[in-house]
Write a protein that holds these residues in place. Structure first.
Motif, PDB file in Angstrom:
ATOM      1  N   HIS A 422      -2.681   5.432  11.541  1.00 11.54           N
ATOM      2  CA  HIS A 422      -2.358   4.156  12.187  1.00 11.54           C
ATOM      3  C   HIS A 422      -2.434   2.961  11.218  1.00 11.54           C
ATOM      4  O   HIS A 422      -2.460   1.809  11.662  1.00 11.54           O
ATOM      5  N   ALA A 423      -2.458   3.201   9.929  1.00 16.73           N
ATOM      6  CA  ALA A 423      -2.516   2.092   8.971  1.00 16.73           C
ATOM      7  C   ALA A 423      -1.168   1.374   8.905  1.00 16.73           C
ATOM      8  O   ALA A 423      -0.110   1.976   9.100  1.00 16.73           O
ATOM      9  N   ARG A 424      -1.227   0.073   8.618  1.00  9.97           N
ATOM     10  CA  ARG A 424      -0.011  -0.726   8.432  1.00  9.97           C
ATOM     11  C   ARG A 424       0.273  -0.785   6.929  1.00  9.97           C
ATOM     12  O   ARG A 424      -0.461  -1.436   6.175  1.00  9.97           O
ATOM     13  N   LEU A 425       1.357  -0.116   6.520  1.00  2.00           N
ATOM     14  CA  LEU A 425       1.667   0.022   5.107  1.00  2.00           C
ATOM     15  C   LEU A 425       3.062  -0.514   4.788  1.00  2.00           C
ATOM     16  O   LEU A 425       3.655  -0.160   3.773  1.00  2.00           O
ATOM     17  N   ALA A 426       3.573  -1.370   5.652  1.00  5.72           N
ATOM     18  CA  ALA A 426       4.919  -1.908   5.458  1.00  5.72           C
ATOM     19  C   ALA A 426       4.998  -2.689   4.140  1.00  5.72           C
ATOM     20  O   ALA A 426       4.091  -3.457   3.801  1.00  5.72           O
ATOM     21  N   GLN A 427       6.095  -2.466   3.415  1.00  3.98           N
ATOM     22  CA  GLN A 427       6.368  -3.156   2.140  1.00  3.98           C
ATOM     23  C   GLN A 427       5.320  -2.873   1.064  1.00  3.98           C
ATOM     24  O   GLN A 427       5.299  -3.538   0.030  1.00  3.98           O
ATOM     25  N   ALA A 428       4.455  -1.901   1.276  1.00  4.13           N
ATOM     26  CA  ALA A 428       3.454  -1.560   0.259  1.00  4.13           C
ATOM     27  C   ALA A 428       4.121  -0.783  -0.878  1.00  4.13           C
ATOM     28  O   ALA A 428       5.107  -0.069  -0.676  1.00  4.13           O
ATOM     29  N   ASN A 429       3.577  -0.925  -2.080  1.00  3.47           N
ATOM     30  CA  ASN A 429       4.117  -0.251  -3.259  1.00  3.47           C
ATOM     31  C   ASN A 429       3.213   0.931  -3.625  1.00  3.47           C
ATOM     32  O   ASN A 429       2.109   0.738  -4.137  1.00  3.47           O
ATOM     33  N   PHE A 430       3.710   2.143  -3.353  1.00  7.02           N
ATOM     34  CA  PHE A 430       2.970   3.366  -3.669  1.00  7.02           C
ATOM     35  C   PHE A 430       3.637   4.120  -4.825  1.00  7.02           C
ATOM     36  O   PHE A 430       3.458   5.315  -4.970  1.00  7.02           O
ATOM     37  N   ARG A 431       4.385   3.424  -5.626  1.00  5.83           N
ATOM     38  CA  ARG A 431       5.134   4.108  -6.672  1.00  5.83           C
ATOM     39  C   ARG A 431       4.182   4.855  -7.608  1.00  5.83           C
ATOM     40  O   ARG A 431       3.254   4.274  -8.187  1.00  5.83           O
ATOM     41  N   GLY A 432       4.408   6.156  -7.728  1.00 10.06           N
ATOM     42  CA  GLY A 432       3.582   6.983  -8.601  1.00 10.06           C
ATOM     43  C   GLY A 432       2.192   7.251  -8.067  1.00 10.06           C
ATOM     44  O   GLY A 432       1.360   7.840  -8.768  1.00 10.06           O
ATOM     45  N   ALA A 433       1.904   6.861  -6.833  1.00  3.32           N
ATOM     46  CA  ALA A 433       0.565   7.065  -6.266  1.00  3.32           C
ATOM     47  C   ALA A 433       0.390   8.511  -5.813  1.00  3.32           C
ATOM     48  O   ALA A 433       1.354   9.213  -5.501  1.00  3.32           O
ATOM     49  N   ASP A 434      -0.846   8.958  -5.792  1.00  2.00           N
ATOM     50  CA  ASP A 434      -1.178  10.302  -5.316  1.00  2.00           C
ATOM     51  C   ASP A 434      -1.656  10.213  -3.875  1.00  2.00           C
ATOM     52  O   ASP A 434      -2.741   9.696  -3.598  1.00  2.00           O
ATOM     53  N   LEU A 435      -0.830  10.704  -2.952  1.00  2.00           N
ATOM     54  CA  LEU A 435      -1.165  10.729  -1.531  1.00  2.00           C
ATOM     55  C   LEU A 435      -1.176  12.166  -1.012  1.00  2.00           C
ATOM     56  O   LEU A 435      -1.008  12.418   0.182  1.00  2.00           O
ATOM     57  N   SER A 436      -1.425  13.091  -1.905  1.00  2.00           N
ATOM     58  CA  SER A 436      -1.381  14.498  -1.523  1.00  2.00           C
ATOM     59  C   SER A 436      -2.420  14.822  -0.452  1.00  2.00           C
ATOM     60  O   SER A 436      -3.566  14.386  -0.523  1.00  2.00           O
ATOM     61  N   PHE A 437      -1.965  15.542   0.563  1.00  2.00           N
ATOM     62  CA  PHE A 437      -2.796  16.010   1.679  1.00  2.00           C
ATOM     63  C   PHE A 437      -3.420  14.866   2.500  1.00  2.00           C
ATOM     64  O   PHE A 437      -4.319  15.104   3.306  1.00  2.00           O
ATOM     65  N   ALA A 438      -2.950  13.652   2.299  1.00  2.00           N
ATOM     66  CA  ALA A 438      -3.495  12.516   3.045  1.00  2.00           C
ATOM     67  C   ALA A 438      -3.085  12.587   4.516  1.00  2.00           C
ATOM     68  O   ALA A 438      -1.978  13.003   4.852  1.00  2.00           O
ATOM     69  N   ALA A 439      -3.986  12.169   5.393  1.00  2.00           N
ATOM     70  CA  ALA A 439      -3.694  12.093   6.829  1.00  2.00           C
ATOM     71  C   ALA A 439      -3.082  10.730   7.106  1.00  2.00           C
ATOM     72  O   ALA A 439      -3.762   9.711   7.046  1.00  2.00           O
ATOM     73  N   MET A 440      -1.771  10.711   7.381  1.00  2.00           N
ATOM     74  CA  MET A 440      -1.048   9.446   7.520  1.00  2.00           C
ATOM     75  C   MET A 440      -0.268   9.406   8.834  1.00  2.00           C
ATOM     76  O   MET A 440       0.797   8.798   8.927  1.00  2.00           O
TER      77      MET A 440
END
Length: 488
Positions: A422-440
């Motif tokens: 339920h996080a608000r991530l609009a317009q966020a920059n995750f370029r090259g970020a590691d979000l593996s196995f994250a609960a999103m």
């Protein structure tokens, strides 16, 4: 309420002459008068006069629904459905298409209206107590004076609906207009459930919404003048552009609510919990915020913060045997720099760090639920196993950030994943970020930059990915079930 609301409009009611008799218009409800009671005191008994409702059977309703469908399609033999003054309690109207139908003064208490299409319907002074309206469409419906106490409006759509106050009137034996129906003249949604309901642009002036669960509801541009929202749960709701003039939000919960451009004029906010709420601009010294529960300002360079960091460092190095865990819960350090600081496993629920430099921070397994991190710089931060449930990271920079799992030695849980539900991530920059196995699950990633991000094994069920850039992202085993606008 406008002056035009003081008279009977739209041909829904007639007027009483000097003789006390009523002159009905073509579309009026026989034997009753629907009028909004404002600026005028009508004669009342100790309690509203009970309406004599016409009881309908399930078969009667099914036949009227069929006839209404014929009318809507222009086929001969059809007629617009009119349930005005009818008793429909406990009946099955699941999935019916009754847009534009007349339910004035009807009782739909405990009725099953799941997935019902009631757009532009006339529900003036309708009894909807404990009705099941999950996924129902009520856009532009006239619901003035309706009673929704205990109703379930989860995922219902009420865009531009009119939920202002109103009272159903009828002439008594002497020809005087007296209130009829149930015990309210204001739209009563007390103790209702309206999770994720869409009430955008609705009119709710003077509405009674006490203790209502409006979690994740869309209340953009809603007119809530003088509405009673005391002790309502508005967690994660979007109130952008809402008018809260003279509204009562005493004891309301607004965790993670979006309050951009909200009109706070003489609004009652005593004991309202605004932790995690996102404001476009807010004057903390304004009178209405005096008794509200707001985050306490924290100076990142002050003695309190330095003492806390020293104790936290000792706590980490000694595995909790010495020092003390840092707790920044409900603290506000907006616009300050915490770059490179180690706050791993810190308690940071409801922390406000908007516009902060948080680059290269160590935030492993920190609890940052409901944190306000809008436009913050979290580039290259180590956030493995972090908790960011319902956090607001709109426009944040997380390039190269690590939000993957962390292995816990000696624990039954071998892999602790990051949680961003339920996080608000609009317009966020995750370029090259590691979000593996994250609960999103249920995250809003509208317009987010996910280029070259590692999303392997991440759970993005029911996420919003409108205009999100996923070029080069690793989406092996990523769960996109129910996600919107996935463009791979």
């Amino acid at each position: 309420m406008s002056s035009g609301d003081k008279s009977m409009t739209d041909g829904k009611a007639g007027s009483a002459g000097k003789s006390g008799k009523t002159t009905r218009t073509r579309d009026s409800m026989p034997g009753t008068l629907a009028e909004q009671a404002t600026g005028h005191e009508f004669p009342r008994d100790d309690r509203p006069t009970s309406l004599r409702l016409r009881k309908l059977s399930q078969r009667d309703v099914d036949q009227m629904v069929q006839s209404h469908a014929q009318f809507e399609s222009g086929r001969t033999g059809g007629a617009r459905a009119s349930f005005a003054g009818c008793d429909l309690r406990y009946l099955d109207l699941k999935g019916v298409d009754l847009g534009g139908a007349d339910f004035t003064g009807a009782s739909l208490s405990h009725a099953d209206l799941r997935h019902a299409k009631l757009g532009s319907a006339n529900l003036f002074a309708c009894d909807l107590r404990h009705a099941d309206l999950r996924h129902a469409t009520l856009s532009r419906a006239d619901m003035r004076g309706a009673c929704l106490r205990g109703a379930n409006l989860t995922d219902a759509v009420l865009q531009e609906a009119d939920l202002r106050d109103g009272v159903l009137l009828k002439p008594d034996e002497r020809g005087n207009l007296v209130a009829s129906g149930f015990e309210t003249t204001s739209t009563d949604a007390a103790t209702a459930t309206a999770l994720r309901a869409d009430l955008s642009n609705a009119k709710m002036s003077n509405a009674f919404v006490v203790q209502t669960d409006l979690t994740d509801a869309n209340l953009r541009n809603v007119r809530l003048n003088r509405a009673d929202l005391s002790h309502a749960n508005l967690t994660g709701s979007n109130l952008e552009g809402a008018d809260l003039t003279e509204a009562n939000l005493t004891g309301a919960i607004l965790h993670g609510a979006v309050l951009y451009n909200v009109i706070f004029s003489n609004t009652q906010l005593a004991d309202a919990d605004l932790a995690g709420a996102a404001f476009s601009n807010m004057d903390r010294d304004a009178p209405q915020f005096r008794d509200a529960r707001l985050p306490k300002v924290l100076d990142a360079l002050g003695m309190e913060m330095r003492t806390m960091l020293i104790a936290h460092d000792a706590w980490i190095r000694s595995s909790g045997r010495q020092g003390q865990r840092a707790v920044l819960t409900r603290r506000d350090a907006s616009g300050q720099s915490l770059s490179g600081i180690n706050l791993s496993a810190a308690g940071m629920e409801f922390v406000v760090l908007t516009g902060c430099d948080l680059s290269r921070m160590e935030l492993l397994m920190s609890d940052m639920a409901f944190a306000d991190l809008r436009k913050s710089d979290l580039s290259q931060a180590d956030m493995r196993g972090v908790t960011l449930r319902r956090a607001n990271l709109t426009g944040a920079n997380l390039t190269g950030a690590r939000l993957g799992p962390i292995n816990i030695i000696g624990s039954n849980v071998q892999r602790w994943t990051a949680h961003l539900e339920h996080a608000r991530l609009a317009q966020a920059n995750f370029r090259g970020a590691d979000l593996s196995f994250a609960a999103m699950m249920h995250t809003d990633l509208t317009g987010a930059d996910l280029r070259d991000a590692n999303l392997r094994g991440a759970d993005l069920q029911d996420a919003i990915l409108t205009d999100a850039d996923l070029r080069g992202a690793d989406t092996r085993d990523t769960d996109f079930r129910g996600a919107q606008d996935v463009a791979l």
